[in-house]
Design an enzyme around this catalytic site. Sequence first.
Site, PDB file in Angstrom:
ATOM      1  CB  CYS A   2      -0.862   0.039   1.260  1.00 56.12           C
ATOM      2  SG  CYS A   2      -1.863  -1.431   1.474  1.00 56.12           S
ATOM      3  NE  ARG A  27       4.204   1.732  -1.483  1.00 57.03           N
ATOM      4  CZ  ARG A  27       5.363   1.126  -1.284  1.00 57.03           C
ATOM      5  NH1 ARG A  27       6.367   1.351  -2.089  1.00 57.03           N
ATOM      6  NH2 ARG A  27       5.527   0.307  -0.277  1.00 57.03           N
ATOM      7  CD1 TRP A  74      -2.638  -4.921  -4.763  1.00 63.98           C
ATOM      8  CD2 TRP A  74      -2.052  -6.131  -2.983  1.00 63.98           C
ATOM      9  NE1 TRP A  74      -2.502  -6.226  -5.164  1.00 63.98           N
ATOM     10  CE2 TRP A  74      -2.142  -6.998  -4.091  1.00 63.98           C
ATOM     11  CE3 TRP A  74      -1.701  -6.670  -1.744  1.00 63.98           C
ATOM     12  CZ2 TRP A  74      -1.892  -8.353  -4.000  1.00 63.98           C
ATOM     13  CZ3 TRP A  74      -1.451  -8.027  -1.659  1.00 63.98           C
ATOM     14  CH2 TRP A  74      -1.545  -8.855  -2.786  1.00 63.98           C
ATOM     15  CG  ASN A 100       2.945  -0.417   3.017  1.00 67.82           C
ATOM     16  OD1 ASN A 100       2.359  -1.412   2.574  1.00 67.82           O
ATOM     17  ND2 ASN A 100       4.186  -0.114   2.700  1.00 67.82           N
ATOM     18  N   GLY A 101       1.593  -2.589   5.303  1.00 70.85           N
ATOM     19  CA  GLY A 101       2.248  -3.740   5.925  1.00 70.85           C
ATOM     20  C   GLY A 101       1.188  -4.708   6.421  1.00 70.85           C
ATOM     21  CD  GLU A 485      10.770 -10.183 -17.442  1.00 73.01           C
ATOM     22  OE1 GLU A 485      10.566 -10.910 -16.449  1.00 73.01           O
ATOM     23  OE2 GLU A 485      10.370  -9.003 -17.507  1.00 73.01           O
ATOM     24  CE  LYS A 489       7.219  -7.993 -17.326  1.00 74.70           C
ATOM     25  NZ  LYS A 489       8.270  -7.527 -16.452  1.00 74.70           N
ATOM     26  CD  GLU A 492       3.904  -7.961 -14.213  1.00 74.22           C
ATOM     27  OE1 GLU A 492       4.753  -8.102 -15.114  1.00 74.22           O
ATOM     28  OE2 GLU A 492       4.184  -7.478 -13.105  1.00 74.22           O
ATOM     29  CG  HIS A 508      10.803 -34.659 -21.500  1.00 78.49           C
ATOM     30  ND1 HIS A 508      11.201 -35.959 -21.636  1.00 78.49           N
ATOM     31  CD2 HIS A 508      11.801 -33.897 -22.020  1.00 78.49           C
ATOM     32  CE1 HIS A 508      12.398 -35.997 -22.191  1.00 78.49           C
ATOM     33  NE2 HIS A 508      12.787 -34.756 -22.440  1.00 78.49           N
ATOM     34  CE  LYS A 607       7.782  -1.084 -10.375  1.00 76.52           C
ATOM     35  NZ  LYS A 607       8.031  -1.884 -11.595  1.00 76.52           N
TER      36      LYS A 607
HETATM   37  C1  AGP Z   1       7.663  -7.536 -12.694  1.00 75.05           C
HETATM   38  O1  AGP Z   1       7.039  -7.166 -13.882  1.00 75.05           O
HETATM   39  C2  AGP Z   1       6.788  -7.769 -11.583  1.00 75.05           C
HETATM   40  N1  AGP Z   1       5.922  -6.702 -11.318  1.00 75.05           N
HETATM   41  C3  AGP Z   1       7.367  -8.445 -10.367  1.00 75.05           C
HETATM   42  O2  AGP Z   1       7.635  -9.755 -10.752  1.00 75.05           O
HETATM   43  C4  AGP Z   1       8.616  -7.855  -9.685  1.00 75.05           C
HETATM   44  O3  AGP Z   1       9.715  -7.978 -10.524  1.00 75.05           O
HETATM   45  C5  AGP Z   1       8.856  -8.574  -8.360  1.00 75.05           C
HETATM   46  O4  AGP Z   1       7.755  -8.352  -7.531  1.00 75.05           O
HETATM   47  C6  AGP Z   1      10.131  -8.157  -7.660  1.00 75.05           C
HETATM   48  O5  AGP Z   1      10.103  -6.824  -7.301  1.00 75.05           O
HETATM   49  P1  AGP Z   1      11.419  -6.074  -6.832  1.00 75.05           P
HETATM   50  O6  AGP Z   1      12.335  -6.055  -8.015  1.00 75.05           O
HETATM   51  O7  AGP Z   1      10.959  -4.714  -6.440  1.00 75.05           O
HETATM   52  O8  AGP Z   1      12.013  -6.848  -5.708  1.00 75.05           O
END
Ligand code: AGP
Length: 612
Positions: A2, A27, A74, A100-101, A485, A489, A492, A508, A607
């Site tokens: 958050c 966030r 969040w 936040n937490g 990766e 993406k 996501e 396999h 994020k």
């Molecule tokens: C990446 O597109 C993601 N949003 C996510 O996987 C991110 O890389 C991951 O949460 C790690 O975050 P950080 O690099 O801030 O530790």
Amino acid sequence: MCGVVGYIGKNNAVPVLLSGLSKLEYRGYDSAGIAVYNNGEINICKTRGRIDDLRNKLLSAPISGNLGIGHTRWATHGVPSDENAHPHFNQDSKIAVVHNGIIENYLVIKEELEAKGYKFLSETDTESVAHLLDFYYEKEGMDILDAVFKVIERIEGSYALGIICSDFPDQLIAVRKDSPLVVGLGKGENFIASDMPAILNYTRDTYLIDDNEVVVLKTDSVTVLDSNKNEVKKEVFRVDWDVEAAEKSGYDHFMLKEIYEQPKVVKENLSRRFKEDGTGVQLDSIALGKKELENINRIYICACGTAYYAGLIGKYLIERIARIPVNSEVASEFRYKDPLIDEHTLMVVVSQSGETADTLAAMRLAKSKGARVLGIVNAIGSSIAREADDVLYTLAGPEIAVASTKAFTAQVVAMYLLTIHIAQELGVLDTEKFKELKSDMEKLPSLVNEILTKAPRIKRFMHKYINSKNVFYIGRGLDYVVSQEGSLKLKEIAYLHSEPYAAGELKHGPIALIEESTLVIGVVTQEELFEKTVSNLVEVKARGARILAIAMEGNKEIEKVADDVFYIPRTHWMLAPLLANIPQQLFAYYVALGLGNDVDKPRNLAKSVTVE
Ligand code: AGP
């Protein structure tokens, strides 16, 4: 997960809080709210939805005042709803709290308080903090600051808290443990925020708050106390980012802007790290010389999500070039597997935010067992940056879009630099070889640019493949890492089901899923593995798959099997992953856009993952 903000000063807090929250929306963005003190009382406005929904609500019921706190959420405890949105009040609405937490023992506290007659209006863990404060302040008659100290003795978990009390309209109290918090130092006004962009419009002078510190902000002063209530002398940390770095600057989305910033980011990282005499790299002030490296017999690279994939590239490179065994681990697994760590271990943690809870915990675990810790971090002054023995900053500037792009690219550059550094220190990379590599690396910014000019071609692929229901990404070696990766993406931001597979693994099991028109994205930039992966593409083609390939210029053979090919410019094999990932970013971006998704704020995500 958050964002919290707070303001005390001579101006109206509301626009400051809203502007701060809009910068923190990355966030968390499922509900938002503010609490503002005015004329003897605190008024709260909060709503399910985004900051714009909060703005709209405020239009019909405006509030104002010189002291306030705000929150963008969040959801962890309780669904996104008006009731669960922060701030939360105590019983008589004198105290308001944003958080936040996670308060891990909130159920115990809640039960205890309910037995004393407290009524909870939300399902959140945070509300227990507001009522516990009420208990110590109102019922036990403690001073408000003592009540805050008492509460933090009782609560377990992670928290950045912003607290205001209508009996003390001249102060804002903030607390931090395991969740980020900065204080902005203004003239006749002061601020708190979960992250710098929220306060950059007002000040660049900050205090980075450490765990277990309590901050009392007044209009003209900021006092930081440790857990024993002793004053802590903090150093002013001046932020040197451009304000525009956290703005969209004419781009439709932060993600697109951040994709286009990559040539600059690569250039910045390289120009700062090559030694002037051209003989090697200098990794800031990292104390990992020959002596320290010879003492190391195991390297772990730990991270989450995209940062984990950057770390995986590091594993491939360090093992292949520097010849040291490297375990690349997902931090959320690593922390619970009783890993083999001792003083001969080098722990490399990779993180854009520097606040990811699992990565931070993995790092602390390794440190407690005697490992030397190197943090590869983007956010300056973040927890990982502060707690690691050495830090290599990735110099990508603020990354706002939830989907990581430029930070990944910068992390990959960091892996290149680290590999070279280790190999040179251990005497397994001679100067001639280094010079060749350096010359190829220096071409990267213009090669990335070259790829970006071909974005319209990728947009055409989007039109052709947007209706795919299942997408496979396949590759071998470094291409496999790039595939992982790329697949992340697409999941996501486009919400498309996609799976990355090591190309050789298809037969396999997963090949059973290939049917007419399944999209397979084949990453085939590693020339020594080219034919092997092409064979696997032929196998899926024979089962009806459509193939979109990412290959290195010149390898035209791929056109015989692929429906479409995107060529990356020719480069050193080690640098190909960085280039091959750029078209994947653009592909995910355009597909997400084409599907009408919120590219910068994808559903269910945030994020910075500061909870487990
Ligand atoms: C990446 O597109 C993601 N949003 C996510 O996987 C991110 O890389 C991951 O949460 C790690 O975050 P950080 O690099 O801030 O530790």
